[in-house]
Design an enzyme around this catalytic site. Structure first.
Site, short mmCIF file in Angstrom:
data_model
loop_
_atom_site.label_atom_id
_atom_site.label_comp_id
_atom_site.label_asym_id
_atom_site.label_seq_id
_atom_site.Cartn_x
_atom_site.Cartn_y
_atom_site.Cartn_z
CE LYS A 230 2.18 -12.51 -65.89
NZ LYS A 230 3.63 -12.62 -65.81
NE ARG A 264 5.17 -6.27 -66.84
CZ ARG A 264 4.04 -6.70 -67.40
NH1 ARG A 264 3.26 -7.56 -66.78
NH2 ARG A 264 3.69 -6.26 -68.59
N1 HH2 Z 1 4.31 -10.47 -67.85
C1 HH2 Z 1 3.65 -10.02 -68.94
C2 HH2 Z 1 4.29 -9.19 -69.86
N2 HH2 Z 1 5.57 -8.78 -69.64
N3 HH2 Z 1 7.52 -8.76 -68.29
C3 HH2 Z 1 8.18 -9.17 -67.19
N4 HH2 Z 1 9.44 -8.76 -66.95
N5 HH2 Z 1 7.59 -10.02 -66.28
C4 HH2 Z 1 6.33 -10.48 -66.45
O1 HH2 Z 1 5.86 -11.27 -65.60
C5 HH2 Z 1 5.59 -10.07 -67.61
C6 HH2 Z 1 6.23 -9.19 -68.54
C7 HH2 Z 1 2.23 -10.42 -69.18
O2 HH2 Z 1 1.32 -9.52 -68.58
P1 HH2 Z 1 0.50 -8.31 -69.34
O3 HH2 Z 1 1.44 -7.26 -69.79
O4 HH2 Z 1 -0.59 -7.84 -68.47
O5 HH2 Z 1 -0.18 -8.99 -70.56
P2 HH2 Z 1 0.21 -9.03 -72.08
O6 HH2 Z 1 1.44 -9.86 -72.21
O7 HH2 Z 1 -1.00 -9.68 -72.69
O8 HH2 Z 1 0.44 -7.65 -72.56
#
Ligand code: HH2
Length: 282
Positions: A230, A264
């Protein structure tokens, strides 16, 4: 060194799976079915590539998989239910018999219902099951629930996030959401909480939350932390998303040290190795 990791915590009920958070921290591997995710957008655009990637994460030691079909990165444009279902449901069907729980990252009650029918074992709602419709979609099932905190909505959440005390406010939100779910009949053992790093938070807010994670751990449910690749890691290291592995592993370890029980992550193999070393030393 590791007194905050609770060896007496009960397993998280997650459909036909139990997440044994007392035995060791659990690693949730991320699969994005999105063309626009900040960290790996578009890499797993075809069904076959996404399914292969999930299997690689499982072989690398993921205890569960979190799949999302709609990006929630700052500024992301929402997609409609049909598009989200088209991206997600074939993936869930392809992994219906896989040996670990599949969590679905969605904000839409209709997708929650469809995902559970297609074999998902956990719903990860970045809106923290704030809506009655979301709670109604999951209450009759036995899936795990990840209750996350977000200030605002992804389109605008990073514009100017403000708190009087970020830790107190996030803790109060999560506590209220858990209380509502339990009052409505959801078993406590199904619930995880997540402070939502980067979701309507400045870097100072994220650091405060990580430093004082004990206040979130004190709420009771197992804590899930998502810091992988992040912006906070980028700011601290000056690196692009795919170069943030070492920074992300360090953050995951520090979160576990402060009591997080699920991390995660994108980089499962590296995180599993680091946690093995941590586990041997604690
Ligand atoms: N972060 C992201 C998405 N979903 N869910 C939870 N519970 N906690 C988190 O910190 C979280 C989440 C963002 O990361 P990523 O899936 O890599 O990116 P994107 O939102 O662009 O799909």
């Amino acid at each position: 060194m590791s007194e905050r990791f609770d060896p007496f915590a009960r397993p998280v009920l997650c459909g036909r799976f139990r997440l044994d958070v007392a035995r060791r921290p659990q690693v949730m591997g991320i699969v994005n079915l999105t063309p626009d995710s900040f960290s790996d957008g578009g890499r797993f655009g075809s069904l076959g590539a996404a399914v292969d990637h999930a299997w690689r994460l499982i072989e690398a030691g993921a205890d569960l998989i979190d799949v999302g079909a709609e990006s929630t990165r700052p500024g992301a444009t929402p997609i409609d239910v049909d598009e989200e279902g088209r991206r997600l449901l074939p993936f869930l069907r392809a992994l219906a018999d896989c040996p670990v729980a599949i969590s679905v990252d969605t904000r839409k009650p209709a997708i929650m219902r469809a995902a559970l029918a297609a074999g998902a074992s956990m719903i990860n709602d970045v809106e923290g099951f704030a809506s009655w419709a979301a709670r109604d979609a999951v209450s009759a099932s036995d899936c795990g629930l990840c209750v996350m905190h977000m200030q605002g909505a992804p389109e605008t959440m990073q514009a100017d996030p403000r708190y009087v005390d970020v830790v107190d406010e996030v803790a109060a939100f999560l506590s209220a959401r858990v209380r509502t779910l339990v009052d409505e009949g959801v078993a406590r053992e199904r619930i995880l909480v997540d402070p939502g790093f980067g979701f309507g938070k400045t870097h100072a807010h994220n650091l405060d939350l990580l430093r004082r994670l004990d206040a979130i751990v004190a709420l009771g449910p197992p804590v899930l932390v998502g810091l992988s690749r992040k912006g906070l890691i980028g700011t601290l290291t000056g690196r692009s998303p795919i170069e943030r592995i070492a920074g992300s592993v360090a953050a995951a370890l520090l979160a576990v040290e402060r009591g997080a029980q699920i991390v995660r992550v994108h980089d499962v193999a590296e995180t599993v190795d680091a946690l093995r070393v941590w586990d041997a030393i604690r």
